[in-house]
Design a protein around this motif. Structure first.
Motif, PDB file in Angstrom:
ATOM      1  N   VAL A   1       0.889  -1.204   0.127  1.00 28.35           N
ATOM      2  CA  VAL A   1      -0.032  -0.003  -0.068  1.00 28.35           C
ATOM      3  C   VAL A   1       0.809   1.379  -0.056  1.00 28.35           C
ATOM      4  O   VAL A   1       1.932   1.339   0.851  1.00 28.35           O
ATOM      5  N   SER A   2       0.456   2.290  -0.905  1.00 30.36           N
ATOM      6  CA  SER A   2       1.197   3.510  -0.819  1.00 30.36           C
ATOM      7  C   SER A   2      -0.116   4.578  -0.707  1.00 30.36           C
ATOM      8  O   SER A   2      -1.207   4.412  -1.270  1.00 30.36           O
ATOM      9  N   ILE A   3       0.422   5.612   0.321  1.00 34.42           N
ATOM     10  CA  ILE A   3      -0.339   6.582   0.459  1.00 34.42           C
ATOM     11  C   ILE A   3       0.324   7.873   0.366  1.00 34.42           C
ATOM     12  O   ILE A   3       1.173   8.126   0.734  1.00 34.42           O
ATOM     13  N   VAL A   4      -0.113   8.711  -0.773  1.00 36.78           N
ATOM     14  CA  VAL A   4       0.436   9.945  -1.056  1.00 36.78           C
ATOM     15  C   VAL A   4      -0.344  11.171  -1.373  1.00 36.78           C
ATOM     16  O   VAL A   4      -1.519  11.143  -1.593  1.00 36.78           O
ATOM     17  N   ILE A   5       0.328  12.250  -0.726  1.00 38.06           N
ATOM     18  CA  ILE A   5      -0.541  13.565  -0.589  1.00 38.06           C
ATOM     19  C   ILE A   5      -0.110  14.444  -1.874  1.00 38.06           C
ATOM     20  O   ILE A   5       1.120  14.423  -1.946  1.00 38.06           O
ATOM     21  N   TYR A   6      -1.074  14.895  -2.580  1.00 35.03           N
ATOM     22  CA  TYR A   6      -0.936  15.926  -3.602  1.00 35.03           C
ATOM     23  C   TYR A   6      -1.470  17.095  -3.252  1.00 35.03           C
ATOM     24  O   TYR A   6      -2.541  17.395  -2.812  1.00 35.03           O
ATOM     25  N   ASP A   7      -0.892  18.345  -3.721  1.00 35.82           N
ATOM     26  CA  ASP A   7      -1.641  19.499  -3.918  1.00 35.82           C
ATOM     27  C   ASP A   7      -2.366  19.597  -4.830  1.00 35.82           C
ATOM     28  O   ASP A   7      -2.633  18.901  -5.839  1.00 35.82           O
TER      29      ASP A   7
ATOM     30  N   PHE B   1      -5.086  16.173  -1.950  1.00 36.47           N
ATOM     31  CA  PHE B   1      -5.693  15.021  -2.351  1.00 36.47           C
ATOM     32  C   PHE B   1      -4.758  13.996  -1.588  1.00 36.47           C
ATOM     33  O   PHE B   1      -3.550  13.844  -1.939  1.00 36.47           O
ATOM     34  N   MET B   2      -5.578  12.883  -1.011  1.00 34.28           N
ATOM     35  CA  MET B   2      -4.951  11.838  -0.427  1.00 34.28           C
ATOM     36  C   MET B   2      -5.245  10.760  -1.457  1.00 34.28           C
ATOM     37  O   MET B   2      -6.476  10.178  -1.705  1.00 34.28           O
ATOM     38  N   LYS B   3      -4.140  10.139  -1.870  1.00 35.08           N
ATOM     39  CA  LYS B   3      -4.219   8.807  -2.959  1.00 35.08           C
ATOM     40  C   LYS B   3      -3.792   7.824  -2.368  1.00 35.08           C
ATOM     41  O   LYS B   3      -2.522   7.849  -1.888  1.00 35.08           O
ATOM     42  N   ILE B   4      -4.511   6.498  -2.345  1.00 31.94           N
ATOM     43  CA  ILE B   4      -4.231   5.513  -1.832  1.00 31.94           C
ATOM     44  C   ILE B   4      -4.012   4.228  -3.048  1.00 31.94           C
ATOM     45  O   ILE B   4      -5.030   4.471  -3.748  1.00 31.94           O
ATOM     46  N   ASN B   5      -2.852   3.554  -3.142  1.00 34.48           N
ATOM     47  CA  ASN B   5      -2.726   2.633  -4.185  1.00 34.48           C
ATOM     48  C   ASN B   5      -2.381   1.109  -3.668  1.00 34.48           C
ATOM     49  O   ASN B   5      -1.564   1.330  -2.688  1.00 34.48           O
ATOM     50  N   GLY B   6      -3.186   0.099  -3.869  1.00 35.61           N
ATOM     51  CA  GLY B   6      -2.644  -0.927  -3.639  1.00 35.61           C
ATOM     52  C   GLY B   6      -2.327  -1.905  -4.724  1.00 35.61           C
ATOM     53  O   GLY B   6      -2.593  -1.864  -5.935  1.00 35.61           O
ATOM     54  N   ASP B   7      -1.759  -3.108  -4.661  1.00 35.92           N
ATOM     55  CA  ASP B   7      -1.181  -4.056  -5.528  1.00 35.92           C
ATOM     56  C   ASP B   7      -2.247  -5.305  -5.477  1.00 35.92           C
ATOM     57  O   ASP B   7      -3.606  -4.914  -5.086  1.00 35.92           O
ATOM     58  N   ASN B   8      -1.949  -6.389  -6.050  1.00 36.59           N
ATOM     59  CA  ASN B   8      -2.930  -7.510  -6.212  1.00 36.59           C
ATOM     60  C   ASN B   8      -4.497  -7.086  -6.853  1.00 36.59           C
ATOM     61  O   ASN B   8      -5.420  -7.567  -6.549  1.00 36.59           O
ATOM     62  N   ASN B   9      -4.145  -6.210  -8.065  1.00 36.11           N
ATOM     63  CA  ASN B   9      -5.200  -5.782  -8.821  1.00 36.11           C
ATOM     64  C   ASN B   9      -6.329  -4.899  -7.953  1.00 36.11           C
ATOM     65  O   ASN B   9      -7.612  -4.891  -8.422  1.00 36.11           O
ATOM     66  N   LEU B  10      -5.656  -4.382  -7.104  1.00 34.50           N
ATOM     67  CA  LEU B  10      -6.772  -3.538  -6.141  1.00 34.50           C
ATOM     68  C   LEU B  10      -6.829  -2.161  -6.759  1.00 34.50           C
ATOM     69  O   LEU B  10      -5.545  -1.522  -7.378  1.00 34.50           O
ATOM     70  N   SER B  11      -7.892  -1.432  -7.310  1.00 27.79           N
ATOM     71  CA  SER B  11      -7.763  -0.035  -7.651  1.00 27.79           C
ATOM     72  C   SER B  11      -7.538   0.854  -6.838  1.00 27.79           C
ATOM     73  O   SER B  11      -7.432   0.605  -5.478  1.00 27.79           O
ATOM     74  N   SER B  12      -7.161   2.149  -7.342  1.00 27.49           N
ATOM     75  CA  SER B  12      -6.546   3.107  -6.384  1.00 27.49           C
ATOM     76  C   SER B  12      -7.841   3.897  -5.930  1.00 27.49           C
ATOM     77  O   SER B  12      -8.923   4.031  -6.454  1.00 27.49           O
ATOM     78  N   SER B  13      -7.734   5.056  -4.885  1.00 24.16           N
ATOM     79  CA  SER B  13      -8.870   5.495  -4.229  1.00 24.16           C
ATOM     80  C   SER B  13      -8.218   6.903  -4.049  1.00 24.16           C
ATOM     81  O   SER B  13      -6.994   7.118  -3.455  1.00 24.16           O
ATOM     82  N   THR B  14      -8.971   8.009  -4.185  1.00 19.31           N
ATOM     83  CA  THR B  14      -8.536   9.259  -3.866  1.00 19.31           C
ATOM     84  C   THR B  14      -9.573   9.993  -3.111  1.00 19.31           C
ATOM     85  O   THR B  14     -10.879  10.106  -3.274  1.00 19.31           O
ATOM     86  N   HIS B  15      -9.100  11.194  -2.211  1.00 16.77           N
ATOM     87  CA  HIS B  15      -9.995  11.632  -1.214  1.00 16.77           C
ATOM     88  C   HIS B  15      -9.577  13.255  -1.066  1.00 16.77           C
ATOM     89  O   HIS B  15      -8.357  13.360  -0.871  1.00 16.77           O
ATOM     90  N   LYS B  16     -10.627  14.008  -1.190  1.00 17.22           N
ATOM     91  CA  LYS B  16     -10.105  15.532  -1.256  1.00 17.22           C
ATOM     92  C   LYS B  16     -10.282  16.068   0.201  1.00 17.22           C
ATOM     93  O   LYS B  16     -11.386  15.782   1.001  1.00 17.22           O
ATOM     94  N   VAL B  17      -9.293  16.702   0.597  1.00 14.91           N
ATOM     95  CA  VAL B  17      -9.256  17.307   1.995  1.00 14.91           C
ATOM     96  C   VAL B  17      -8.950  18.722   1.871  1.00 14.91           C
ATOM     97  O   VAL B  17      -8.139  19.108   1.038  1.00 14.91           O
ATOM     98  N   THR B  18      -9.343  19.616   2.942  1.00 13.19           N
ATOM     99  CA  THR B  18      -9.167  21.097   3.146  1.00 13.19           C
ATOM    100  C   THR B  18      -8.497  21.359   4.298  1.00 13.19           C
ATOM    101  O   THR B  18      -8.840  20.877   5.171  1.00 13.19           O
TER     102      THR B  18
END
Length: 297
Positions: free
Chosen positions: A237-243, A277-294
């Motif tokens: 799992v990776s969780i990355v923050i983007y502006d 934006f918090m983006k989480i990615n997983g392997d094993n054919n798991l899709s990514s998911s993104t959540h907006k925060v302020t």
């Protein structure tokens, strides 16, 4: 360290176990002082359950003191673990001890005069322990909280993990039901772990069916935000923050996590107010998911 029972306080003080009478808070009175150095005990941690104080010493000694008569405490039992004791907690008839560079030792303390070594679970760097109901919370490394099911003392089962940021050393752990309070660095995290929701009939912790971000809270936030996510299977799992311009700001998580519900905390003191934006990615054919925060300041 200090423990309270009714109008009495028990404190460790340079090799002594001191009992205070607090019935008159304006004038606390010393009822007894037990010298523990004669039992090779100077530095120690302790727990208080019922009429006993359970002492875990740096020297490796476990000392049980009977405090049924507060002004006349007496030695009830002693056990030598052979390793430095970092922390001790007692629940039911078992004592749980973290041993430096050894692991988590479980003792049967039902009879303090005849304590029995039940099992040892190897961990490289165990630290603080907390227990609540059927769960044990262990500082498994300076910044890693491990959750174990202790319903079977001879066969502990790991149920989940919570990894704080690099350099965020866990200072203390307290639990109230499924809510865990963790002092880390100069902060306190309150973890509401839904993974601890136990089925009344099976006592099995449910595995989520979908990969998703469950929640980010609070939102908006002004210093720290907690991200809570589902994993239906073990995954890198990776969780990355983007502006808002798509620039990577920080990587919160990058490693393999077991199936279950997990949480991670973003400390945003070093960035300016705005939308992220918090983006989480997983392997094993798991899709990514993104959540907006302020972030507000």
């Amino acid at each position: 360290q200090i423990k309270i029972k009714d109008d009495l306080a028990y404190m460790n003080d340079n090799g002594y176990l001191v009992t205070f009478d607090l019935s008159n808070p304006a004038q606390p009175e010393i009822l007894s002082e037990v010298l523990l150095r004669q039992h090779r005990v100077s530095e120690y941690r302790f727990d208080l359950v019922g009429d006993y104080i359970y002492i875990g010493a740096v020297s490796g000694q476990v000392i049980v003191v009977d405090i049924a008569i507060p002004n006349r405490p007496r030695l009830a039992g002693q056990f030598d673990t052979g390793s430095e004791i970092v922390d001790i907690r007692v629940s039911g008839e078992f004592a749980y001890l973290s041993l430096r560079e050894t692991g988590l030792l479980i003792l049967d303390v039902f009879d303090p005069a005849d304590m029995i070594d039940v099992s040892l679970f190897e961990y490289a760097d165990p630290g603080i322990i907390e227990v609540s109901y059927d769960f044990l919370y262990l500082q498994n490394s300076p910044s890693l909280l491990t959750v174990l099911d202790k319903s079977d003392a001879e066969n502990l089962q790991e149920r989940g993990f919570y990894r704080f940021g690099e350099g965020d050393i866990i200072r203390d752990i307290k639990a109230d039901g499924a809510t865990i309070y963790v002092a880390y660095g100069s902060n306190v995290a309150i973890l509401d772990n839904s993974m601890l929701a136990v089925d009344e009939n099976s006592k099995n912790v449910g595995i989520p069916e979908n990969f998703s971000i469950l929640d980010v809270y609070p939102n908006p936030f002004n210093s720290t935000a907690t991200i809570r996510y589902n994993l239906p299977a073990q995954s890198a799992v990776s969780i990355v923050i983007y502006d808002s311009n798509g620039k990577q700001i920080q990587e919160l998580q990058n490693g393999v996590m077991p199936a279950g519900v997990h949480q991670n905390i973003w400390g945003a003191n070093s960035v300016s107010a705005g939308v992220y934006f918090m983006k989480i990615n997983g392997d094993n054919n798991l899709s990514s998911s993104t959540h907006k925060v302020t972030l507000i300041k």
